[in-house]
Every structure is written in structure tokens, then in C-alpha cells.
Design an enzyme around this catalytic site. Sequence first.
Site, PDB file in Angstrom:
ATOM      1  N   SER A  24       0.828  -1.215   0.000  1.00 20.78           N
ATOM      2  CA  SER A  24       0.000   0.000   0.000  1.00 20.78           C
ATOM      3  C   SER A  24       0.859   1.260   0.000  1.00 20.78           C
ATOM      4  CB  SER A  24      -0.944  -0.013   1.204  1.00 20.78           C
ATOM      5  OG  SER A  24      -0.221  -0.212   2.401  1.00 20.78           O
ATOM      6  N   ASN A 111      -1.900  -2.954  13.090  1.00 22.61           N
ATOM      7  CA  ASN A 111      -3.356  -2.752  13.076  1.00 22.61           C
ATOM      8  C   ASN A 111      -3.769  -1.508  13.861  1.00 22.61           C
ATOM      9  OD1 ASN A 111      -3.282  -5.088  11.669  1.00 22.61           O
ATOM     10  ND2 ASN A 111      -4.197  -6.381  13.251  1.00 22.61           N
ATOM     11  N   THR A 156     -39.252  27.844  -9.141  1.00 20.48           N
ATOM     12  CA  THR A 156     -39.575  26.472  -8.752  1.00 20.48           C
ATOM     13  C   THR A 156     -39.820  25.764 -10.070  1.00 20.48           C
ATOM     14  OG1 THR A 156     -41.949  26.878  -8.613  1.00 20.48           O
ATOM     15  CG2 THR A 156     -40.701  27.180  -6.580  1.00 20.48           C
ATOM     16  N   HIS A 157     -39.454  24.498 -10.135  1.00 18.15           N
ATOM     17  CA  HIS A 157     -39.544  23.729 -11.396  1.00 18.15           C
ATOM     18  C   HIS A 157     -38.762  24.409 -12.515  1.00 18.15           C
ATOM     19  CE1 HIS A 157     -43.025  21.750  -9.422  1.00 18.15           C
ATOM     20  NE2 HIS A 157     -43.310  22.984  -9.037  1.00 18.15           N
ATOM     21  N   SER A 278     -13.282  26.905 -26.387  1.00 22.64           N
ATOM     22  CA  SER A 278     -13.491  25.669 -27.142  1.00 22.64           C
ATOM     23  C   SER A 278     -12.377  25.545 -28.166  1.00 22.64           C
ATOM     24  CB  SER A 278     -14.843  25.738 -27.835  1.00 22.64           C
ATOM     25  OG  SER A 278     -14.854  24.912 -28.966  1.00 22.64           O
ATOM     26  N   LYS A 284     -17.024  30.442 -27.830  1.00 21.15           N
ATOM     27  CA  LYS A 284     -17.362  29.767 -26.575  1.00 21.15           C
ATOM     28  C   LYS A 284     -16.553  30.248 -25.363  1.00 21.15           C
ATOM     29  CE  LYS A 284     -19.835  26.578 -26.037  1.00 21.15           C
ATOM     30  NZ  LYS A 284     -19.755  25.199 -26.493  1.00 21.15           N
ATOM     31  N   ASN A 286     -16.623  28.563 -21.666  1.00 21.14           N
ATOM     32  CA  ASN A 286     -17.305  27.478 -20.954  1.00 21.14           C
ATOM     33  C   ASN A 286     -17.042  27.490 -19.449  1.00 21.14           C
ATOM     34  OD1 ASN A 286     -18.218  26.506 -23.426  1.00 21.14           O
ATOM     35  ND2 ASN A 286     -16.400  25.228 -23.709  1.00 21.14           N
ATOM     36  N   GLU A 291     -18.684  22.516 -14.093  1.00 20.92           N
ATOM     37  CA  GLU A 291     -19.079  21.211 -14.641  1.00 20.92           C
ATOM     38  C   GLU A 291     -18.235  20.104 -14.016  1.00 20.92           C
ATOM     39  OE1 GLU A 291     -19.185  21.453 -19.016  1.00 20.92           O
ATOM     40  OE2 GLU A 291     -19.540  23.576 -18.703  1.00 20.92           O
ATOM     41  N   TYR A 318      -9.350  -6.711  12.589  1.00 21.84           N
ATOM     42  CA  TYR A 318      -8.760  -6.212  11.350  1.00 21.84           C
ATOM     43  C   TYR A 318      -8.860  -7.244  10.231  1.00 21.84           C
ATOM     44  CZ  TYR A 318      -5.421  -4.501   7.913  1.00 21.84           C
ATOM     45  OH  TYR A 318      -4.843  -4.084   6.747  1.00 21.84           O
ATOM     46  N   GLN A 323      -7.461  -2.117   4.065  1.00 19.31           N
ATOM     47  CA  GLN A 323      -6.409  -1.325   3.425  1.00 19.31           C
ATOM     48  C   GLN A 323      -7.006  -0.474   2.290  1.00 19.31           C
ATOM     49  OE1 GLN A 323      -2.265  -2.758   3.008  1.00 19.31           O
ATOM     50  NE2 GLN A 323      -2.754  -2.965   0.854  1.00 19.31           N
ATOM     51  N   LYS A 326      -8.042   3.672   2.422  1.00 17.47           N
ATOM     52  CA  LYS A 326      -7.248   4.881   2.228  1.00 17.47           C
ATOM     53  C   LYS A 326      -7.462   5.569   0.882  1.00 17.47           C
ATOM     54  CE  LYS A 326      -4.069   2.467   4.334  1.00 17.47           C
ATOM     55  NZ  LYS A 326      -5.062   1.810   5.201  1.00 17.47           N
TER      56      LYS A 326
HETATM   57  N1  ARG Z   1      -1.156  -1.454   5.148  1.00 18.53           N
HETATM   58  C1  ARG Z   1      -2.079  -2.012   6.095  1.00 18.53           C
HETATM   59  C2  ARG Z   1      -3.398  -1.194   5.977  1.00 18.53           C
HETATM   60  O1  ARG Z   1      -3.376  -0.196   5.355  1.00 18.53           O
HETATM   61  C3  ARG Z   1      -1.542  -1.908   7.464  1.00 18.53           C
HETATM   62  C4  ARG Z   1      -2.069  -2.911   8.427  1.00 18.53           C
HETATM   63  C5  ARG Z   1      -1.529  -4.224   8.150  1.00 18.53           C
HETATM   64  N2  ARG Z   1      -1.858  -5.160   9.126  1.00 18.53           N
HETATM   65  C6  ARG Z   1      -1.782  -6.465   8.871  1.00 18.53           C
HETATM   66  N3  ARG Z   1      -2.116  -7.255   9.806  1.00 18.53           N
HETATM   67  N4  ARG Z   1      -1.469  -6.911   7.700  1.00 18.53           N
HETATM   68  O2  ARG Z   1      -4.430  -1.574   6.463  1.00 18.53           O
END
Ligand code: ARG
Length: 459
Positions: A24, A111, A156-157, A278, A284, A286, A291, A318, A323, A326
Site C-alpha cells: 500500500s 493494526n 420552482t420547477h 473551445s 465559446k 465554458n 461542470e 482487522y 487497506q 485509504k
Molecule cells: N497497510 C495495512 C493497511 O493499510 C496496514 C495494516 C496491516 N496489518 C496487517 N495485519 N497486515 O491496512
Amino acid sequence: MASKMWAGRFSKEVDEKVNDFNSSISFDARMYRHDIQGSIAHATMLGECGIIDISESKSIIEGLKKILLDIDNGDLHFDPNAEDIHMFIEEELTQRLGSAGKRLHTARSRNDQVALDIRLYLRDEVKEIIGLVDELIETIVVLAEKNLTTVMPGYTHLQRAQPITFAHHVMAYAQMLLRDKGRLVDTAKRMNALPLGSCALAGTTYPIDRELVKDILGFDEVMLNSLDGVSDRDFCIELASAISILMMHLSRFSEEIVLWCSWEFKFIELDDAYATGSSIMPQKKNPDITELIRGKTGRVYGDLNTLLTMMKGLSLAYNKDMQEDKEAIFDSVDTVKLCLSTFIPMLSTMNVNAENMRNAAAKGFINATDCADYLVKKGLPFRDAYKITGTLVAVCIEKGLILENLPIDEYKKQSDIFDSDVYEAISLDTCVMQRKSQGGPAPESVMEQIKYVKEKLNG
Ligand code: ARG
């Protein structure tokens, strides 16, 4: 590739594809500052509680500070092969310090570490988002103060309904944004609890002091169930949900700006710095920003959905699924910040075409309700007044006139209550200025709204 921290249990190196799949670091590296902040607090506590030597605690803290400096200066680069930011920093520390570095992870698990890091990271982000929401509200207030008497049609509408002012219209968004801010503040409050010390899932036999870590990191409380501490992500969902509602408001505002920029409306003109041309149509200009905000709202809803769905089937505690939290929450946070910081200067630089707004308000029998109210004030029941006014509108349409220039004898044909003071009663200015009810469009009512919003902002 350096062998894994946990290699002892295994007889083979992990497959390279699995390593990439598992890693990650490409998206959690952004939490390095908070990871180090958390580790410094943890190391301090380990030293204070005699779980590790105070001298080792000190060298860990120094080592972590140096790593932070090196990352900030660009002298230390993230290893894309590292499993995550937590492993990367710990491995780097161990390389630099040897055995002292290896003691940092005593009485801790990734964790509870990751749960801590996300909270620390998002806590800072929420502050920034709240700051931007405040700035947007202030921008709206300035716009409103300049347009207290800028008459425009209220819809309205998407049909012209009753006259309001531009100030009144934009102040509606200030109210929505104040509630958005309230949701963000609430989220930040609930998020401000310490998960560290939950360890892998079941706490620890070490004599840790969670209260101390809580105080060092400025949390309001310690999370009181270790299973909950490592497996709760409702703070991410809550934030994603508050951001989704905020984006929904920005998107509605954006939609209106798109309409107001069109030739059909021409109520506003965006500053050239905040519009685009454009590639083929030279005429144009825009409203791309608005948007894009409208479009990006969909993607933020997607993030919320990702989080809700990702969590819904997870047994305690956990699971690696988590993961995935994020990228979703980071995307929401990045997107809303980007949208707010572009929307604010776009709004503060746009030009309001008061004349076009007024012209639009002068058409479409927007004062018909006021014509009926005129009769009511002279004693007629509202339903009778409503019917008479409907007939007058039909007469106007037939003759190609509007209520303002329909001759008095035409009025009198429908009801002898009418007198020449009707023209004053249905003039656009009267219609707006007399709507003094609390929350209404009359300048004095809007000024009350502005006062309220300003008080809330400063409070
Ligand atoms: N990279 C993991 C996460 O974002 C960290 C926790 C990992 N824990 C484990 N028991 N593998 O959740």
C-alpha cells in the site's frame, strides 16, 4: 528486495506480483508525517513506562525526527517495494539504529498503528476542509452584501416563480455550508479518539500508558475496546458522508452557475481566468470548473459507497480489506479540497449582470402572487383573489402585456377593488422589499441572515 519483517515464519520469499498486490506504500506514503508523529508518542510512552530503556526511547525519537527531516528534504525516498509506510519507516529506523530501532514496535501492531495514522492524518485534513468551507461562506457573504437589492427571479420547477434578490439566493448556500461545517466539526470530534494500545486486537500484557499517548497526541479520549480500536472505520465513512453532502451542495451551486452563464440566462459572467474556450468554436466561454465539480461529486459518492461496501461484511477485528479505505477517503478529501479552492476564487471574481436578472424578473408574471395579495389585503379571500389574478394574467397574455402595463380599466373589469395603487403594489421593487418575513428576500431580512452567518462563523 529486502526480506520481509515476518520472513522467519516462511520458507520462501513472497511472489513479486503478490508483493505488489499487497503493498500500500504507493498510496499510504502520504501519511509518513503522522506515522512518525504516532511512533514518537509511542516511543516516549515505552520509555516513560520502563518498557524499553529511556536511552533507547530517546535514540528512537531522534532517529524518527531525522527520518522525517530526510523525507521532507528529499534525501530519503520511499521504497516502492516496501509493504506499507509503517514497515518502510520502521525498516529505515532499524537500518539506521540497529537494535534500538527493532524495539519501537513493542506493544504495538500495525493494526492499531494504521488506525492511529489515518485518524491523525484525517484530523489535519478536516481542519483544512473546514477552513475552506469558512472561506467559501465568507465569499458568499461578500457577494450577498453587494447584491442586497439585485432583483432576480426565484424559481420552482425552473419556472419563474416569485421575485427574490441575488443576495437571498446565494445566502441559501451559506446556510447549507454552515450545516456542512457542523457535520465536519462533529466528525472531527468523534474521530479524535486514540486507537493505539489496542495492539493487534486484544491489547497487551505490557504495562502501557494509553492516557499518556492520548495526551501527547492531543486526543480527547482513549478508545475503550481494543477490537473496536483496530477495526472501526466509521470515522472514514462519516467523513466521506459529510464530504458527499458538501459536494452535493457545491454541485447544485455549480449547476446554477452553468445555467446562469448560458446565453439563455446571462445572469453572470465568469472571469476569464476561471473559464475555458473551445478548440473549435471561437465564441465559446465554458464554465468548465463548475461542470467538473458537478462531475466529481459522482466520484466522491463512489468513494463513500466503496467504504460502506468494503466494511459491511467484515468480521471483527482487522481484515486486509480495510487497506482499501485509504484510497477512497484520500480521494474524497483531495477532491473536495480541490473543488473548494477552485470554486472560491471563481465565485469572488465573477461578474453579476444585475440588469439581465432584473429583466428576467420583469417577465413571466412573477408578481402575480403579489397582485392576488393586493386584493387579499383589501378584504378579498385569497382563493377569490387568486382566481381574479389568473384571469388578469390570461388577459395580459392575450394582449401581449404584463401586469405592470395592463390599463386600470382592465383590472377594474375583473374586480372593482382595484385602484391605481395596484401598480405600486406589484412593482418588482415593492414585491421584494415587502417580503420582510424572517428568512425572506427583503434586504433587511437578508441582512439578518448575513448577521447570523457571520456570528456562526466567528463563534
Ligand atoms: N497497510 C495495512 C493497511 O493499510 C496496514 C495494516 C496491516 N496489518 C496487517 N495485519 N497486515 O491496512
